[in-house]
Design an enzyme around this catalytic site. Structure first.
Site, PDB file in Angstrom:
ATOM      1  N   GLU A  67       0.805  -1.212   0.000  1.00 43.27           N
ATOM      2  CA  GLU A  67       0.000   0.000   0.000  1.00 43.27           C
ATOM      3  C   GLU A  67       0.845   1.272   0.000  1.00 43.27           C
ATOM      4  OE1 GLU A  67      -2.549  -3.304   0.967  1.00 43.27           O
ATOM      5  OE2 GLU A  67      -0.649  -2.661   1.891  1.00 43.27           O
ATOM      6  N   HIS A 136     -10.770  -5.565   8.089  1.00 41.50           N
ATOM      7  CA  HIS A 136     -11.609  -5.388   6.909  1.00 41.50           C
ATOM      8  C   HIS A 136     -12.830  -4.501   7.180  1.00 41.50           C
ATOM      9  CE1 HIS A 136      -9.233  -8.870   5.771  1.00 41.50           C
ATOM     10  NE2 HIS A 136      -9.696  -8.786   4.542  1.00 41.50           N
TER      11      HIS A 136
END
Length: 332
Positions: A67, A136
């Site tokens: 990321e 998540h």
């Protein structure tokens, strides 16, 4: 002369994301997307489905699982004239890129004294309710709303999703665009096929009312509206304001709504402490104190890590919990 009719599509929220990307990529060759599995696979939620076949590997770029590298690369692209839209698969994966976003993307304009801007949109599905594992289901919009130089946008309808995403891509400065995945496919709405924008920084009054102003955003807009309709049967008239943009907040709409009702509640799924509900309450205190009839009620997630399956529904503000909070403010 006959008025030209706008053709609409009946889309889910995630389809509106895809339509917004397709519209801007078709209009502007400088727009590209990058991220993990966004290419041939179409993204983990299929938000980029078909874009690889349409625009090719130079504009729909599959990246490594990194990321910080995804966003860092996108910042370099943006500084030199491209308009990248990196996708982070889940908001809980954004932390490795946090330094790139707040230390570099948000500061590029001021650091370079306006020589460079950073027309970058970091997209990420966010929020709970889909029975996902750890990392998540985070709702950490307050992290980014706290950072000067960033805009933070959270849509709640398919129409707003496409229009806000197009506005974000066209913005010369970085935007964190958070998509409430709980409602990715929960309902459909009319979305114009044409190119259009929804302004960043403007809230939407979803329901007019006179007794209390209820401020919310993202996936919490629907249970808030449902609670408002239930309470209407009991004689409580709620005004529901969907803020849509967390930074900049639409202070004018917040204050004007509160002046009309004198009471307020804020509904968000992020933890209560340090959440944007506190900022909204502060705006009311600063600008409309003399209109206040009751403490501002915050209906939020709990100050714990987001729980796994068995407790997920308990953690998220439910219709019943929203109703209870609104009643507390109205009956004070």
């Amino acid at each position: 002369m006959a008025t030209q009719q706008t053709t609409t599509q009946n889309l889910t929220l995630v389809q509106a994301v895809r339509d917004g990307l397709y519209t801007e990529m078709s209009r502007d060759s400088d727009v590209l997307v990058l991220g993990e599995d966004v290419g041939k696979n179409g993204g983990v939620f299929r938000a980029t489905e078909g874009l690889y076949d349409e625009f090719g590997p130079d504009r729909v770029i599959d990246t490594p699982l990194a990321e910080s590298g995804i966003v860092g690369t996108a910042i370099g692209m943006a500084a030199y004239g491209l308009k990248p839209v990196p996708e982070i698969q889940f908001m809980g994966f954004i932390y490795p890129a946090f330094d790139q976003i707040v230390s570099h993307a948000a500061r590029l304009r001021t650091r370079s004294r306006g020589r460079f801007t950073c027309p970058l949109v970091v997209r990420a599905p966010y929020g709970g309710g889909i029975r996902a594992p750890e990392h998540h289901s985070e709702s950490k919009e307050a992290f980014f709303a706290h950072e000067p130089g960033l805009k933070v946008v959270i849509p709640s309808t398919p129409h707003d999703t496409k229009g806000l995403l197009i506005s974000a891509i066209r913005d010369p400065d970085p935007v964190v665009f958070l998509e409430p995945k709980l409602i990715y496919r929960a309902f459909r709405g009319d979305v114009p096929e044409d190119d259009y924008t929804v302004p960043i920084g403007e809230a939407a009054v979803r329901r007019e009312g006179t007794d209390i102003s209820v401020f919310t955003w993202g996936a919490m807009t629907r249970p808030t509206l449902e609670a408002a309709e239930n309470l209407a049967e009991a004689g409580v008239d709620c005004e529901v304001v969907d803020l849509r943009t967390m930074s900049p907040l639409d202070r004018e709409t917040i204050v004007e709504s509160f002046k009309k009702t004198g009471r307020a509640a804020v509904v968000h799924e992020a933890p209560k402490t340090g959440g944007l509900g506190g900022e909204i309450a502060s705006i009311i205190q600063e600008e409309a104190l003399l209109y206040q009839e009751a403490p501002v009620e915050r209906i939020a997630g709990f100050d714990t890590p987001f729980p796994l399956y068995a407790l997920e529904d308990y953690y998220l503000p439910s219709v019943a919990r929203v109703e209870e909070g609104i009643r507390n403010a109205v009956e004070f």
